[in-house]
Design a protein around this motif. Structure first.
Motif, PDB file in Angstrom:
ATOM      1  N   ASP A 235      36.461  34.031  10.452  1.00  0.00           N
ATOM      2  CA  ASP A 235      36.866  33.544  11.860  1.00  0.00           C
ATOM      3  C   ASP A 235      35.651  33.017  12.694  1.00  0.00           C
ATOM      4  OD1 ASP A 235      38.120  33.270  14.046  1.00  0.00           O
ATOM      5  OD2 ASP A 235      38.762  34.926  14.565  1.00  0.00           O
ATOM      6  N   PRO A 236      35.700  31.877  13.287  1.00  0.00           N
ATOM      7  CA  PRO A 236      34.632  31.400  13.733  1.00  0.00           C
ATOM      8  C   PRO A 236      34.438  31.752  15.338  1.00  0.00           C
ATOM      9  CG  PRO A 236      35.891  29.654  13.337  1.00  0.00           C
ATOM     10  CD  PRO A 236      36.492  30.823  12.631  1.00  0.00           C
ATOM     11  N   LEU A 237      35.711  32.491  15.568  1.00  0.00           N
ATOM     12  CA  LEU A 237      35.715  32.969  16.947  1.00  0.00           C
ATOM     13  C   LEU A 237      35.578  34.555  16.772  1.00  0.00           C
ATOM     14  CD1 LEU A 237      38.626  30.841  18.360  1.00  0.00           C
ATOM     15  CD2 LEU A 237      36.041  30.527  18.582  1.00  0.00           C
ATOM     16  N   VAL A 238      35.090  34.955  15.951  1.00  0.00           N
ATOM     17  CA  VAL A 238      35.041  36.507  15.587  1.00  0.00           C
ATOM     18  C   VAL A 238      34.054  37.288  16.822  1.00  0.00           C
ATOM     19  CG1 VAL A 238      32.838  36.567  14.192  1.00  0.00           C
ATOM     20  CG2 VAL A 238      34.500  38.602  14.222  1.00  0.00           C
ATOM     21  N   SER A 239      34.639  38.268  17.369  1.00  0.00           N
ATOM     22  CA  SER A 239      34.173  39.193  18.259  1.00  0.00           C
ATOM     23  C   SER A 239      32.943  39.711  17.934  1.00  0.00           C
ATOM     24  CB  SER A 239      35.028  40.208  18.935  1.00  0.00           C
ATOM     25  OG  SER A 239      34.343  41.137  19.541  1.00  0.00           O
ATOM     26  N   ALA A 240      31.704  39.542  18.575  1.00  0.00           N
ATOM     27  CA  ALA A 240      30.291  40.243  18.395  1.00  0.00           C
ATOM     28  C   ALA A 240      30.762  41.755  18.224  1.00  0.00           C
ATOM     29  CB  ALA A 240      29.254  39.818  19.283  1.00  0.00           C
ATOM     30  N   GLY A 241      31.262  42.314  19.336  1.00  0.00           N
ATOM     31  CA  GLY A 241      31.757  43.555  19.319  1.00  0.00           C
ATOM     32  C   GLY A 241      32.153  44.166  18.174  1.00  0.00           C
ATOM     33  N   LYS A 242      33.188  43.767  17.607  1.00  0.00           N
ATOM     34  CA  LYS A 242      33.673  44.185  16.353  1.00  0.00           C
ATOM     35  C   LYS A 242      33.010  44.125  15.189  1.00  0.00           C
ATOM     36  CE  LYS A 242      37.557  45.260  14.417  1.00  0.00           C
ATOM     37  NZ  LYS A 242      38.264  46.521  14.938  1.00  0.00           N
ATOM     38  N   LEU A 243      32.199  43.177  14.826  1.00  0.00           N
ATOM     39  CA  LEU A 243      31.230  43.123  14.104  1.00  0.00           C
ATOM     40  C   LEU A 243      30.111  44.157  14.105  1.00  0.00           C
ATOM     41  CD1 LEU A 243      30.241  39.521  13.478  1.00  0.00           C
ATOM     42  CD2 LEU A 243      31.163  40.946  11.705  1.00  0.00           C
ATOM     43  N   VAL A 244      29.786  44.417  15.380  1.00  0.00           N
ATOM     44  CA  VAL A 244      28.880  45.670  15.737  1.00  0.00           C
ATOM     45  C   VAL A 244      29.338  46.892  15.388  1.00  0.00           C
ATOM     46  CG1 VAL A 244      27.803  46.965  17.445  1.00  0.00           C
ATOM     47  CG2 VAL A 244      27.689  44.452  17.625  1.00  0.00           C
ATOM     48  N   GLU A 245      30.744  46.930  15.540  1.00  0.00           N
ATOM     49  CA  GLU A 245      31.564  48.166  15.160  1.00  0.00           C
ATOM     50  C   GLU A 245      31.502  48.446  13.751  1.00  0.00           C
ATOM     51  OE1 GLU A 245      36.235  49.865  15.679  1.00  0.00           O
ATOM     52  OE2 GLU A 245      35.310  48.201  16.959  1.00  0.00           O
ATOM     53  N   VAL A 246      31.880  47.575  12.986  1.00  0.00           N
ATOM     54  CA  VAL A 246      32.114  47.354  11.634  1.00  0.00           C
ATOM     55  C   VAL A 246      30.716  47.887  10.905  1.00  0.00           C
ATOM     56  CG1 VAL A 246      32.434  46.130   9.479  1.00  0.00           C
ATOM     57  CG2 VAL A 246      34.279  45.999  11.285  1.00  0.00           C
ATOM     58  N   LEU A 247      29.762  46.835  11.306  1.00  0.00           N
ATOM     59  CA  LEU A 247      28.399  47.194  10.598  1.00  0.00           C
ATOM     60  C   LEU A 247      27.849  48.599  10.997  1.00  0.00           C
ATOM     61  CD1 LEU A 247      26.842  43.678  10.715  1.00  0.00           C
ATOM     62  CD2 LEU A 247      27.863  44.843   8.683  1.00  0.00           C
ATOM     63  N   GLY A 248      28.114  49.123  12.155  1.00  0.00           N
ATOM     64  CA  GLY A 248      27.443  50.345  12.668  1.00  0.00           C
ATOM     65  C   GLY A 248      27.964  51.476  11.560  1.00  0.00           C
ATOM     66  N   LEU A 249      29.156  51.340  10.737  1.00  0.00           N
ATOM     67  CA  LEU A 249      29.704  52.296   9.964  1.00  0.00           C
ATOM     68  C   LEU A 249      28.516  52.508   8.692  1.00  0.00           C
ATOM     69  CD1 LEU A 249      33.657  51.597  10.186  1.00  0.00           C
ATOM     70  CD2 LEU A 249      32.115  53.260  11.282  1.00  0.00           C
ATOM     71  N   ASP A 250      27.626  51.788   8.730  1.00  0.00           N
ATOM     72  CA  ASP A 250      26.703  51.693   7.405  1.00  0.00           C
ATOM     73  C   ASP A 250      25.435  51.466   7.990  1.00  0.00           C
ATOM     74  OD1 ASP A 250      25.103  51.149   5.293  1.00  0.00           O
ATOM     75  OD2 ASP A 250      26.931  50.291   3.981  1.00  0.00           O
ATOM     76  N   ALA A 251      24.606  52.737   8.200  1.00  0.00           N
ATOM     77  CA  ALA A 251      23.167  52.535   8.845  1.00  0.00           C
ATOM     78  C   ALA A 251      22.437  51.924   7.941  1.00  0.00           C
ATOM     79  CB  ALA A 251      22.964  53.924   8.894  1.00  0.00           C
ATOM     80  N   GLY A 252      22.403  51.999   6.644  1.00  0.00           N
ATOM     81  CA  GLY A 252      21.466  51.241   5.682  1.00  0.00           C
ATOM     82  C   GLY A 252      21.710  49.814   5.789  1.00  0.00           C
ATOM     83  N   LEU A 253      23.081  49.395   5.838  1.00  0.00           N
ATOM     84  CA  LEU A 253      23.123  47.844   5.881  1.00  0.00           C
ATOM     85  C   LEU A 253      22.834  47.041   7.208  1.00  0.00           C
ATOM     86  CD1 LEU A 253      24.751  45.352   4.455  1.00  0.00           C
ATOM     87  CD2 LEU A 253      26.781  46.307   5.477  1.00  0.00           C
ATOM     88  N   THR A 254      23.025  48.100   8.150  1.00  0.00           N
ATOM     89  CA  THR A 254      22.643  47.506   9.425  1.00  0.00           C
ATOM     90  C   THR A 254      21.085  47.314   9.503  1.00  0.00           C
ATOM     91  OG1 THR A 254      24.345  48.714  10.658  1.00  0.00           O
ATOM     92  CG2 THR A 254      22.535  48.227  11.939  1.00  0.00           C
ATOM     93  N   ALA A 255      20.315  48.342   8.982  1.00  0.00           N
ATOM     94  CA  ALA A 255      18.980  48.381   8.954  1.00  0.00           C
ATOM     95  C   ALA A 255      18.521  47.034   8.067  1.00  0.00           C
ATOM     96  CB  ALA A 255      18.188  49.615   8.394  1.00  0.00           C
ATOM     97  N   ALA A 256      19.323  47.059   7.082  1.00  0.00           N
ATOM     98  CA  ALA A 256      18.528  45.770   5.980  1.00  0.00           C
ATOM     99  C   ALA A 256      18.938  44.432   6.773  1.00  0.00           C
ATOM    100  CB  ALA A 256      19.508  45.914   4.724  1.00  0.00           C
ATOM    101  N   VAL A 257      20.028  44.298   7.499  1.00  0.00           N
ATOM    102  CA  VAL A 257      20.167  43.187   8.175  1.00  0.00           C
ATOM    103  C   VAL A 257      19.366  42.800   9.315  1.00  0.00           C
ATOM    104  CG1 VAL A 257      22.133  42.023   9.688  1.00  0.00           C
ATOM    105  CG2 VAL A 257      22.895  42.978   7.664  1.00  0.00           C
ATOM    106  N   LEU A 258      19.057  43.938   9.811  1.00  0.00           N
ATOM    107  CA  LEU A 258      18.275  43.551  11.153  1.00  0.00           C
ATOM    108  C   LEU A 258      16.395  43.456  10.529  1.00  0.00           C
ATOM    109  CD1 LEU A 258      19.001  46.685  13.613  1.00  0.00           C
ATOM    110  CD2 LEU A 258      19.807  44.030  13.742  1.00  0.00           C
TER     111      LEU A 258
END
Length: 269
Positions: free
Chosen positions: A16-39
Motif C-alpha cells: 500500500d503506497p499510503l501505508v502508515s509509518a506508525g503501523k510499520l514501526v509497530e510491526v517491525l518493533g516486534l522483531d528486534a533483530g529485524l529492526t537492527a538489520a534494517v537500520l
C-alpha cells in the motif's frame, strides 16, 4: 525455520503506497533483530548523505517504500541464503548475491517488457533458489553423480531429482508454501527453470529470464550455470530482443554496484 512473521506483515503493508509509518514501526518493533538489520542497512546509505538513521520512521522517510521494501526483505532472508553451498560450488554469500541480482534484474526486465509493478516478482527473485540452501549440504557428495547424468543428457533439475529425490525448485516452492506465501509465489519458484510449464505467464517468463541472465553475468552461478540457458519461448513472450537483453545486463551492473551499500552485500560473505 519459518520466515519472520514481522517481515512478512511489513511486506504486505508496503504493498500500500499510503501505508502508515506508525503501523510499520509497530510491526517491525516486534522483531528486534529485524529492526537492527534494517537500520544497519539504512545507515550504510545514510552515511553517503551525512545523516544518521536512528529509527524505522527515519529509514522509511529516507528510502521511500520501494527501497525500504528491499531492505526489509534482504534483512529477513539473509539467514536463509547467506551460508555457502559447497555441493553447488557456491561460496558463502554467493547464493544471496545471485538472488539479489535476480531480484534487481526482474525489475529491469519487467519494465522493458512493459509489465506493471508486481511486488511478488521482486520477492520471487530473491527467494527463487531458496531450495539450494537446504539441498546444498546433501549435493556435495552427489555433485559428481548429478553432473554425470547431465552429461548423459538429463536436464539439471531431472538429474537432481534422480540423485536426491527432489530438485531445488520444487523444494523451494514447498518451503514458501509452508511459510504461507501466495499461490502465485509458490508457482513462480516451482517453475522458475521451466517457463514452458506456464507458457502464457509473463511473470514466470520474467523470473526465468532474469535468473538466467544473472547466471550469465557471473553472480554466484554455481554448478548448474554450466547447463542453464534462457528459454527462447520466454524471451519471445516478453517481446525482448537481443539489444534489450544487453541493455538489461548493463543496467544490472550499475544497480548491483548501488545495491552493495543498500542491501549490505559487502557484509554477506
Amino acid at each position: 525455520k519459518p520466515f519472520p512473521r514481522a517481515a512478512q506483515r511489513a511486506l504486505e503493508l508496503l504493498d500500500d503506497p499510503l501505508v502508515s509509518a506508525g503501523k510499520l514501526v509497530e510491526v517491525l518493533g516486534l522483531d528486534a533483530g529485524l529492526t537492527a538489520a534494517v537500520l544497519k542497512s539504512a545507515n550504510s546509505v545514510a552515511l553517503r548523505r551525512s545523516r544518521q538513521v536512528d529509527d524505522v520512521r527515519q529509514a522509511l522517510a529516507l528510502m521511500g517504500n520501494e527501497r525500504f521494501r528491499e531492505m526489509v526483505f534482504a534483512a529477513a532472508s539473509v539467514d536463509f541464503l547467506k551460508g555457502g553451498q559447497e555441493g553447488y560450488h557456491l561460496s558463502p554469500g554467493d547464493l544471496w548475491k545471485h538472488s539479489v541480482a535476480t531480484s534487481l534484474m526482474v525489475e529491469v526486465l519487467a519494465k522493458a517488457a512493459g509489465l506493471p509493478r508486481m511486488p511478488v516478482l521482486f520477492t520471487a527473485g530473491l527467494l527463487h533458489d531458496l531450495g539450494k540452501g537446504v539441498l546444498g549440504r546433501y549435493v556435495m557428495g552427489a555433485a559428481g553423480e548429478v553432473l554425470m547424468k547431465v552429461h548423459e543428457g538429463a536436464a539439471f533439475l531431472e538429474a537432481e531429482r534422480q540423485v536426491l529425490g527432489v530438485d531445488h525448485a520444487e523444494l523451494g516452492a514447498r518451503i514458501v508454501e509452508r511459510w504461507n506465501f501466495s499461490a502465485e509465489m509458490v508457482e513462480l519458484i516451482r517453475f522458475h527453470h521451466q517457463p514452458q510449464a506456464r507458457p502464457e505467464s509473463k511473470p514466470l517468463a520474467v523470473l526465468h529470464v532474469a535468473q538466467a541472465l544473472s547466471e550469465l553475468y557471473g553472480v554466484g552461478p554455481g554448478l548448474d550455470a554450466l547447463v542453464q540457458r534462457a528459454d527462447e519461448g520466454a524471451v519471445k513472450l516478453l517481446g525482448l530482443r537481443r539489444k534489450d537483453l544487453e541493455a538489461a545486463m548493463a543496467e544490472l551492473h550499475h544497480r548491483l554496484a548501488d545495491a552493495q551499500a543498500l542491501l549490505g552485500m559487502a557484509d554477506a560473505a
